[in-house]
Design a protein around this motif. Sequence first.
Motif, PDB file in Angstrom:
ATOM      1  N   LEU A  61      29.371 103.013  52.243  1.00 46.03           N
ATOM      2  CA  LEU A  61      29.371 102.905  50.790  1.00 46.03           C
ATOM      3  C   LEU A  61      28.132 102.131  50.362  1.00 46.03           C
ATOM      4  N   LEU A  62      27.301 102.753  49.540  1.00 54.12           N
ATOM      5  CA  LEU A  62      26.051 102.164  49.068  1.00 54.12           C
ATOM      6  C   LEU A  62      26.180 101.849  47.582  1.00 54.12           C
ATOM      7  N   LEU A  63      25.987 100.581  47.224  1.00 49.50           N
ATOM      8  CA  LEU A  63      25.955 100.176  45.816  1.00 49.50           C
ATOM      9  C   LEU A  63      24.503 100.053  45.391  1.00 49.50           C
ATOM     10  N   ILE A  64      24.119 100.818  44.376  1.00 51.42           N
ATOM     11  CA  ILE A  64      22.723 100.888  43.923  1.00 51.42           C
ATOM     12  C   ILE A  64      22.622 100.395  42.482  1.00 51.42           C
ATOM     13  N   SER A  65      21.603  99.593  42.221  1.00 54.59           N
ATOM     14  CA  SER A  65      21.301  99.166  40.857  1.00 54.59           C
ATOM     15  C   SER A  65      19.786  99.007  40.724  1.00 54.59           C
ATOM     16  N   PRO A 120      31.006  97.228  49.702  1.00 53.13           N
ATOM     17  CA  PRO A 120      29.894  98.112  50.076  1.00 53.13           C
ATOM     18  C   PRO A 120      29.296  97.722  51.425  1.00 53.13           C
ATOM     19  N   ASP A 121      28.771  98.715  52.111  1.00 54.71           N
ATOM     20  CA  ASP A 121      28.053  98.465  53.360  1.00 54.71           C
ATOM     21  C   ASP A 121      26.628  97.989  53.100  1.00 54.71           C
ATOM     22  N   MET A 122      26.080  98.348  51.938  1.00 53.44           N
ATOM     23  CA  MET A 122      24.756  97.877  51.531  1.00 53.44           C
ATOM     24  C   MET A 122      24.685  97.778  50.018  1.00 53.44           C
ATOM     25  N   VAL A 123      23.879  96.835  49.544  1.00 51.93           N
ATOM     26  CA  VAL A 123      23.455  96.793  48.143  1.00 51.93           C
ATOM     27  C   VAL A 123      21.962  97.108  48.135  1.00 51.93           C
ATOM     28  N   ILE A 124      21.568  98.063  47.281  1.00 53.83           N
ATOM     29  CA  ILE A 124      20.172  98.512  47.257  1.00 53.83           C
ATOM     30  C   ILE A 124      19.663  98.453  45.827  1.00 53.83           C
ATOM     31  N   GLY A 125      18.506  97.816  45.641  1.00 52.31           N
ATOM     32  CA  GLY A 125      17.857  97.738  44.341  1.00 52.31           C
ATOM     33  C   GLY A 125      16.668  98.686  44.284  1.00 52.31           C
ATOM     34  N   GLY A 126      16.524  99.400  43.166  1.00 49.60           N
ATOM     35  CA  GLY A 126      15.344 100.256  43.007  1.00 49.60           C
ATOM     36  C   GLY A 126      15.710 101.702  42.708  1.00 49.60           C
TER      37      GLY A 126
END
Length: 255
Positions: A7-11, A92-98
């Motif tokens: 699960l990837l959380l993106i913002s 989430p398994d990762m938080v990703i910005g961009g």
Amino acid sequence: MNIKRPLLLISNDDGYQSKGIQSLVDILSDVGDVIVCAPDDARSGYSCAFSATIPLRLVKREQREGIEVWSCNGTPVDCVKLALSEICPRRPDMVIGGINHGDNASVNAHYSGTMGVTLEGCMKYIPSVAFSLCDHRDDADFEPLRPFIRSITAQVLKEGLPKGVCLNVNFPLVPMFQGVRVCRMAPGTWYNEVSKCHHLRGYDYWWMVGSYRNDDPEAEDTDRWALDHGYVAITPTQIDLTAYQAFEQLKAWPL
């Protein structure tokens, strides 16, 4: 959402509608399930700010197989906090910005809302990465970043990151990348930051502008040098701001 997929959380800080975040979703949608929670408009320069005096609202903008897109009227950090509390069905398994429109190298990392996203995830002990491209144009071409983003994301999902450490990844605007460098943050300074104007109605107002100066231009181990020479710059960034090298000096003070 498939519990067997990451699960990837993106913002971001450019808004949920920006090409950068849409490109990031496209690049990673087959890697795992994606939840986007991003500001409803541009929030550049918000760093780690969160909203303490205004009510926050969430709007679901899109839902399809493996992808949810939400917008929020708050800051990038608000988006991460709300997503973790109210939207994500599991941690989430990762938080990703961009992907940010414009670089977040050197001291820009301190001001960046995209880095705010990543630092917030890191403070929640979730492996977190920020991706930025040195191109402010709305129609910037993010396709050359695809293999690097996928590779870095795969490595982080596989190996994790040290506790309290996130990654600040910046891509130069060049025809072909020269390679990848793991770098330290360049010391830098912004100057001539305020431009004064006079309104026809009789009052003064100011724009925040400015120019950047690299204060260690000869050093070849910095993110700024890497970008200036066509390399993808990966800067490990830590939450702990303690200046350990100052301990002995301060202990010697007659306090």
